[in-house]
Each structure stands twice: as C-alpha cells, then as structure tokens.
Design a protein around this motif. Structure first.
Motif, PDB file in Angstrom:
ATOM      1  N   ILE A 256       0.839  -1.202   0.000  1.00  0.00           N
ATOM      2  CA  ILE A 256       0.000   0.000   0.000  1.00  0.00           C
ATOM      3  C   ILE A 256       0.875   1.255   0.000  1.00  0.00           C
ATOM      4  O   ILE A 256       0.600   2.230  -0.697  1.00  0.00           O
TER       5      ILE A 256
ATOM      6  N   LEU B  97       2.029   1.957  -3.415  1.00  0.00           N
ATOM      7  CA  LEU B  97       0.993   2.497  -4.287  1.00  0.00           C
ATOM      8  C   LEU B  97       0.753   3.971  -4.017  1.00  0.00           C
ATOM      9  O   LEU B  97       0.490   4.749  -4.921  1.00  0.00           O
ATOM     10  N   ILE B  98       0.821   4.347  -2.736  1.00  0.00           N
ATOM     11  CA  ILE B  98       0.516   5.740  -2.406  1.00  0.00           C
ATOM     12  C   ILE B  98       1.681   6.646  -2.794  1.00  0.00           C
ATOM     13  O   ILE B  98       1.492   7.758  -3.275  1.00  0.00           O
ATOM     14  N   THR B  99       2.932   6.154  -2.562  1.00  0.00           N
ATOM     15  CA  THR B  99       4.063   7.076  -2.637  1.00  0.00           C
ATOM     16  C   THR B  99       4.719   7.122  -4.005  1.00  0.00           C
ATOM     17  O   THR B  99       5.051   8.196  -4.484  1.00  0.00           O
ATOM     18  N   LYS B 100       4.902   5.981  -4.635  1.00  0.00           N
ATOM     19  CA  LYS B 100       5.710   5.964  -5.852  1.00  0.00           C
ATOM     20  C   LYS B 100       4.947   6.483  -7.039  1.00  0.00           C
ATOM     21  O   LYS B 100       3.754   6.211  -7.205  1.00  0.00           O
ATOM     22  N   LYS B 101       5.637   7.260  -7.896  1.00  0.00           N
ATOM     23  CA  LYS B 101       4.953   7.728  -9.079  1.00  0.00           C
ATOM     24  C   LYS B 101       5.453   7.064 -10.351  1.00  0.00           C
ATOM     25  O   LYS B 101       4.972   7.359 -11.440  1.00  0.00           O
TER      26      LYS B 101
ATOM     27  N   GLN C   6       4.825   0.994  -9.144  1.00  0.00           N
ATOM     28  CA  GLN C   6       3.469   0.726  -8.693  1.00  0.00           C
ATOM     29  C   GLN C   6       3.072  -0.706  -9.022  1.00  0.00           C
ATOM     30  O   GLN C   6       2.375  -1.369  -8.237  1.00  0.00           O
TER      31      GLN C   6
ATOM     32  N   VAL D  14       2.883   8.149 -13.504  1.00  0.00           N
ATOM     33  CA  VAL D  14       1.421   8.167 -13.397  1.00  0.00           C
ATOM     34  C   VAL D  14       0.892   9.557 -13.076  1.00  0.00           C
ATOM     35  O   VAL D  14      -0.306   9.793 -13.133  1.00  0.00           O
ATOM     36  N   THR D  15       1.749  10.507 -12.700  1.00  0.00           N
ATOM     37  CA  THR D  15       1.236  11.836 -12.382  1.00  0.00           C
ATOM     38  C   THR D  15       1.174  12.731 -13.606  1.00  0.00           C
ATOM     39  O   THR D  15       0.706  13.857 -13.535  1.00  0.00           O
TER      40      THR D  15
ATOM     41  N   ILE E  40      -2.892  13.327 -17.068  1.00  0.00           N
ATOM     42  CA  ILE E  40      -4.108  12.867 -16.386  1.00  0.00           C
ATOM     43  C   ILE E  40      -5.319  13.391 -17.144  1.00  0.00           C
ATOM     44  O   ILE E  40      -5.471  14.582 -17.348  1.00  0.00           O
TER      45      ILE E  40
ATOM     46  N   LEU F 269      -8.613  11.997 -16.301  1.00  0.00           N
ATOM     47  CA  LEU F 269      -9.784  11.767 -15.461  1.00  0.00           C
ATOM     48  C   LEU F 269      -9.878  12.834 -14.395  1.00  0.00           C
ATOM     49  O   LEU F 269     -10.110  12.552 -13.246  1.00  0.00           O
ATOM     50  N   ARG F 270      -9.737  14.098 -14.804  1.00  0.00           N
ATOM     51  CA  ARG F 270      -9.774  15.138 -13.782  1.00  0.00           C
ATOM     52  C   ARG F 270     -11.215  15.510 -13.488  1.00  0.00           C
ATOM     53  O   ARG F 270     -12.028  15.638 -14.379  1.00  0.00           O
ATOM     54  N   GLY F 271     -11.569  15.727 -12.218  1.00  0.00           N
ATOM     55  CA  GLY F 271     -12.948  16.025 -11.848  1.00  0.00           C
ATOM     56  C   GLY F 271     -13.211  17.485 -11.733  1.00  0.00           C
ATOM     57  O   GLY F 271     -14.166  17.923 -11.191  1.00  0.00           O
TER      58      GLY F 271
ATOM     59  N   SER G 292     -15.263  18.472  -5.934  1.00  0.00           N
ATOM     60  CA  SER G 292     -14.842  18.416  -7.325  1.00  0.00           C
ATOM     61  C   SER G 292     -13.332  18.575  -7.431  1.00  0.00           C
ATOM     62  O   SER G 292     -12.682  17.931  -8.242  1.00  0.00           O
TER      63      SER G 292
ATOM     64  N   HIS H 189     -11.035  15.519  -6.925  1.00  0.00           N
ATOM     65  CA  HIS H 189     -10.955  14.495  -7.967  1.00  0.00           C
ATOM     66  C   HIS H 189      -9.862  14.895  -8.951  1.00  0.00           C
ATOM     67  O   HIS H 189     -10.134  15.348 -10.047  1.00  0.00           O
TER      68      HIS H 189
END
Lengths: 103, 625
Positions: A20, A23-27, A32, A95-96, A99, A101-103, B595, B598
């Motif tokens: 875990i 998954l949280i820390t590595k980019k 990952q 992975v950063t 992107i 899938l930005r909300g 929002s 996300h």
C-alpha cells in the motif's frame, strides 16, 4: 489459533502495508506494478498460512494458492501491457503526468 | 383481456421501434406508423372501456408477469381496468390520436421526424402504462417513461445552431431534473408502503391501510405531494413548464404539438392522477397537514401563475401559465374531496372527486384546442408574440383560428354552454356549499376565494389574448397561403367536442359509478345566486379589460412606481426561476471542494481508498477487539 499461524499472518500484513505504501508514494508506473504484486503476494501468504492450518484435513488451500498464483500472473501481464502501450504513446510511465480523469 | 391490455401498452412501444425501420425503407414514412399505432390503441381503449362499462369484465386486476420470485418478496406487474384508469387512458389515447393527426402536417418539414414519432409513441405507451397500472412499480415505470419522453420531445430542436439550440437542450434537461426531484418523493413513498404493508399491489394496499401507522402515513403523504407537485408544475416547481421572458428556458421550447399533448392534456395530469389514486388507496386525510399543504400550495400556484399570464406577451407562455393555473384548480377540487372525507361527509368527498375529474376532462379538451390553434397560427404567421400577431383572427381571413381561439378561450374562462363552465362551476359551487355547510371553514373559504379570484384573473388574460389577436391595427401580418386540411379538421373537431363537452362532464358520474355516488346537479338556492354573481363579475371583468386595453392604446401610459414594480414581479414569474438558479449556484459552490479533490492522480486515489477502507474496518471490527 497456532502461534506459527499468527506470526505468518503478521508477516503477510507487513507485506500488505509495504505494498500500500508503494501504491501511495511511488509515481513510477513499474514501481506501482511491483507494489501491486506485493499486495498479491501478501494474500498468497494468507492462503498458504490457512493451508498450514488445515493441512491434516485436506489439500483444498493448496489448490486455492495455485489459482491465486495464476491470477497474480494475469494481473501483472495486464499491467505490463497497459504500461507498454502508455510508454509507446506518451514516452513516459509516470502516473502523475497526462491525467485525463480530472474532476 | 390481459392480451388486450398488453397490446394497449405494447403496440405504441412496438411502433416506436418500427419508426427507425420505416425511415430507412422510405424517407418520411414514420408518421404513418405513428398515427396507425395510436389509432389502433385508441380503438382498443374504447373497446375496453365499453366492455368495462357494460360490466363484462369481472376482475379489475390483471397479472402480466410475475417478476421477482424470492422467498420473502415477490414483485409482479399488474394492470387494472378500473374506471379512473380507463378514464385517463381514454383521454390520453383520444387526444394523442388528434394531436398525432395534427402533427402529420405540422411537423411535415422537420428533418428529425423519426425521432419525434419515436418519442411520441413511447410517450403514449408510458402514459397508458402509468394510468392502467395496478401496482406501484408499474406506475413508477410509466411515470419515468413519460418523463423521459417529455425530455426527448421538448429538446426536439436541440440541433438548431448556436444559442437557440443550447436553450432548447437546457429546457429539456430542466424539465427532466425538476420532475426527477418529485420522483424521489414517489420512490420514498413506494418504499415506505412496501416496508409497512409488504406489497405494492393496489388491491392489497386498499385492504390493509390499517397497517399504516401515523408516522408512515406522514412520510407517504409528503412523498406523494412532492411527486404530484413536481410532475404537475405547482409551486415551487413551476419553472420547468413556464418561465419568464427573460429566462425563456422551459417546456415551451418544444414543438407546439408536444406542448398540447404533454404539457396540457396528459403528462402534467399525471400528478392529479396520482393524488386521485392516493385518494382511493390510502387514507391520507387522517393527516391534516397533507390536505392543508395540498390546498394552500395549489391555491398559491393558481393565483401567481394567473397573474404571470396577464403580463406575458408570448402565446405559448400565456397558455403554459394558464395550464398550471387550471391544474391547480384540479388539485383544489381533490383537496375538497379530501376535506370532505376528513369530515366524514362522503357526499362532498364524491363531489370533489367528480369535480376534479370533470375539470381534468374539459381542460384536456379546451387546452389542447388552444395549443393546437396556437400552433396553427404560429406555423402560418411565423411569430409567437401577441404583439406581432395583432388582428389576424377574422371571419373572412382566418376563420379556423378564430373558431379555435374563441371557443377555447371562452371555455377556459368558463362561460356557458361550453364544457369549461360545467367543470369550473362544479368546483366553485362545491366549495361554496361546503362553506355554507360549515365544513372546515378556513380551508373551504380559501378554496372558494382562490377559485373565484382565479376565475376573474383567467377572464382578464384570456380577454387580453383575444383582444390582441382579434382587433386589427394598420400593420396586420399576412400568413402563408397554404392549405392545411388536416390541421383545420382537427381544430374544428376539438372545437365541436368543446362545445358539446358539457354533456361529457355532466354524464361523468355514469362512468365513475363504482367510485362516486353523486350525480350532476345544477346549483340551487344560494348556490344559484353565487353562480349568477360569478358569471356577472366575469362578464364585467371582460368588459373592463377590453375598455382598459383600448384606452392604453391611444394614451401614453405612465405608471406609478408601485404599479411598475408589481408588473415587473409578475413578468419575472415572481422570481421563482431566479430563486432556483441562485440555489443551483450556491449548491455548486458548496460541492466545488469535492470536485477539486478528484484530481485523477493515482496516488491520491489509492490514499483515499485506503483511508476509507481502514475507517470501515475499524468501525466494523474495532468494537469487538
């Protein structure tokens, strides 16, 4: 329950935590993927430990562990395929970046 | 009979699917399928109704399919043939047929004809399902279907370029979202009923109303009120059906035939149908707040929408506000029925129910007549504003429009011998008699005053509409010189039905023999005096309106500040629409921080997932550790 089983379970939990954390820390995408594989390893450890508990009754958990190993292999295969295509398109496994899938 | 009922719902659905096939075979042939399927369904509905009235149907609940078979819960899909359902189904199919015939010519030059006919037939199917359902789930499915088709039909012209198309699309979404809020209430009510009684079938619910404790009744009452107000565009859900000129995003963005069918004749009546059905199913009058809210909200709506209609300049907007106002009349009548039941007086309860259904019938007729005539006029003269369309109605040049508007308008005011008179005076006289008899004086007095005042306000805006359309000025527009035979025939047919519609209203108790036991009686004594005074006041109002309008034509009107701000408020729809927009902006601000979280970053997502999973684990297991 057994003393041995408890120690084994704690070991599996430690591996889970490390996964875990990764998954949280590595980019990096490959790091990952390694972390995800660590998570799978921890669940395999739980299955093996349970198999040790019931080893005098049947060998059900051994079959289950084999199943889990094959699923773990499929997971890694899929992850590597996604990373390969991403690297071909975007020249990066970070992975950063990129992107959508930005909300 | 089960097969016939299934056909009643299935044929339009099949027709809506065949529309695509027909369009690929031959361009523009979808309208034949549409009219054909609706014609078949109308004939079927009439056959079923005749069979029901002559007593050849023994059971009223028909099982279509046994849906979920569980050990402790079963859900089935049932249709009924009771008088209320068949009444509404007849209205929906007959008016659907007339409007489908009208749109044969009206929508002839449209490029997306097949989409229109698809949604239209799906709408008829959903509406019939809604009214013929014998269990709450089937009714809910029909409810959602008509909501969906309303969305599709309102945003029919969303392909128009630029801001026009955006407005149309927003109008459809607005209609759907507003009615969706009401659907939440309906769903809550259904779940509460199921958890209390264990079934959603109407006949089982009718037998076991004793199982509903008072707290359940409260929640169910509020759920049903929310659903009915949302669907029928009462306060505060008015904006989806009609919004002020400055915003102009409402259901009137759709084709006028759609406005006639959905937003005058059928879908908005579904709210009234829900209240009528609840009148038969539950005993909601044991919760007095329900009756109070129903009557007060309907009364407020009737008044403010009538006032907004007086200050509107667009034909469709006036008619839309008028629809909401008349729907409030129906809600007021059902409120009287509930009041009668609460006081234990079944005579007045039956009268209230009869008045509501009677006004539903006559409103369906004259409002669709008005909308169709408006569509005919808009199609021919190319404008929706009454200031542009001055003086177009004359015996010589525009007889069809004249007949349609005059007969529809006078029926809306409620002048004898048109059908609007019979249904409106039934409501006002019932309120008056209940007031004289001393039943719940504050409620009945409120209903009486509101219906009285709204009748006068209705007279004002209808007279204003007819004034602008009838009396010619120098620059009268010229219409296209086309011949529209089918549209003319439909308008004349509807005018004839409106003229003799009084007979239909008077004869309605024959149809509802199993629900009510009153007959139509012309008011006597004090009631007759009351009626006479009302008619006199309506006549005086009409005369004064004409005189005032003539006066302001020639003189320069300078209004005082108070008068100006009052007119501004009415014109802006009493700022209800602005209130909703402001509320929506506030909600968006509130949830903007969610929002922002996300971000799409995988690390953040895993962290949040771990936190949530850890919290859940701790909550679940932490107690026993």
């Amino acid at each position: 329950m057994d003393q041995n089983f408890t120690i084994w379970l704690i070991g599996a939990f430690l591996v889970f935590i490390v996964g875990i954390y990764g998954l949280i820390t590595k980019k990096d995408g490959i790091k990952q993927l390694i972390s995800i594989e660590l998570l799978v390893t921890s669940t395999n450890m739980v299955f093996i430990g349970t198999g040790y508990l019931f080893s005098d009754r049947n060998t059900l958990m051994q079959s289950f562990t084999l199943l889990s190993l094959s699923v773990g292999g499929a997971i890694v295969g899929l992850g590597l395929a996604i990373l390969t295509i991403r690297f071909q398109r975007l020249r990066s496994v970070d992975v950063t970046e990129h992107i959508l899938l930005r909300g | 009979m089960t097969i016939l009922l299934l056909f009643l719902i299935g044929i339009p659905m099949l027709g809506s699917l065949l529309v695509w096939l027909a369009d690929t075979i031959r361009e523009g042939s979808s309208k034949y399928i549409g009219v054909g399927s609706i014609l078949t369904v109308t004939i079927l509905a009439m056959i079923i109704n005749i069979q029901s009235v002559t007593g050849r149907i023994d059971t009223t609940s028909f099982e279509i399919i046994h849906w979920i078979l569980g050990r402790s819960a079963t859900l089935g899909f049932y249709l009924s043939t009771d008088s209320l359902g068949l009444f509404m189904a007849l209205i929906a199919t007959v008016l659907g047929l007339l409007i489908a015939l009208f749109s044969f010519e009206y929508m002839d030059d449209d490029e997306h004809l097949s989409r229109y006919w698809f949604y239209l037939q799906l709408f008829i199917s959903g509406m019939v399902l809604l009214v013929l359902a014998a269990d709450l789930i089937a009714m809910y499915i029909g409810w959602e279907m008509v909501g969906l088709c309303s969305f599709g039909l309102i945003s029919h012209w969303h392909t128009r370029p630029g801001v026009e198309g955006e407005k149309v699309a927003k109008a459809g979404i607005k209609a759907f979202v507003f009615t969706r809020i009401g659907d939440i209430g309906f769903l809550v009510a259904i779940v509460m009923i199921y958890s209390a009684i264990g079934s959603v079938k109407f006949d089982i619910i009718m037998e076991s109303t004793a199982l509903l404790s008072s707290s359940y009744v409260k929640i169910i009452a509020w759920g049903i009120l929310l659903a009915a107000f949302g669907k029928s565009a009462q306060f505060p859900f008015i904006p989806w059906l009609s919004s002020p000129e400055s915003i102009d995003i409402d259901a009137m963005q759709g084709p006028t035939t759609v406005s006639a069918l959905i937003h005058a004749a059928t879908m908005v009546k579904a709210g009234v149908y829900l209240i009528s059905r609840s009148y038969l199913l539950f005993e909601l009058w044991t919760y007095p707040t329900f009756t109070w809210t129903l009557i007060i909200v309907a009364g407020i709506t009737a008044l403010i929408t009538a006032i907004s209609a007086i200050t509107s300049d667009d034909i469709k907007r006036i008619l839309a506000y008028s629809t909401i106002s008349q729907l409030a009349y129906m809600f007021l009548a059902m409120g009287l029925a509930y009041t009668g039941k609460a006081s234990g007086d079944s005579h007045y309860a039956d009268l209230g129910f009869y008045a509501a259904q009677g006004h539903l019938l006559s409103h369906a007729l004259f409002k669709s007549l008005l909308f169709l005539t408006a569509g005919y006029v808009i199609h021919k003269y190319g404008s929706r504003k009454i200031t542009d369309l001055r003086g177009i109605l004359s015996i010589k040049d525009e007889p069809v429009g004249l007949i349609g508007f005059v007969i529809g308008g006078l029926a809306l005011i409620g002048l004898p011998p048109l059908n609007g008179f019979f249904s409106k005076e039934l409501i006002i006289s019932t309120a008056f008699e209940m007031l004289l008899d001393g039943l719940q004086p504050p409620l009945t007095l409120f209903v009486y005053l509101v219906s009285f005042t709204t009748a006068l306000l209705t007279a004002i805006y209808v007279t204003r509409l007819l004034f602008y359309l009838y009396f010619p000025v120098e620059e009268t527009v010229d219409g296209h010189d086309h011949d529209y035979p089918i549209m003319t025939a439909v308008i004349l047919l509807l005018s004839g039905l409106t003229l003799i519609g009084g007979i239909l209203v008077v004869g309605l108790p024959l149809h509802f023999g199993d629900i009510i036991s009153v007959n139509y009686h012309f008011p006597q004594g004090m009631g007759l005096l009351n009626l006479f005074i009302i008619l006199l006041l309506i006549g005086i109002t009409m005369y004064l309106t004409v005189r005032y309008l003539r006066q302001i034509e020639h003189t320069d009107r300078s209004r005082g500040k108070i008068q100006q701000s009052l007119i501004m408020t009415a014109e802006q729809g009493f700022y209800i629409d602005h209130g909703w927009s402001y509320g929506w902006k506030w909600v968006k601000q509130l949830i903007s921080f969610v929002s922002k979280s996300h971000s799409g970053n995988l690390n953040h997502m895993v962290m949040m997932a771990t936190l949530v999973a850890g919290t859940v684990l701790v909550i679940l297991i932490g107690g026993s550790l």
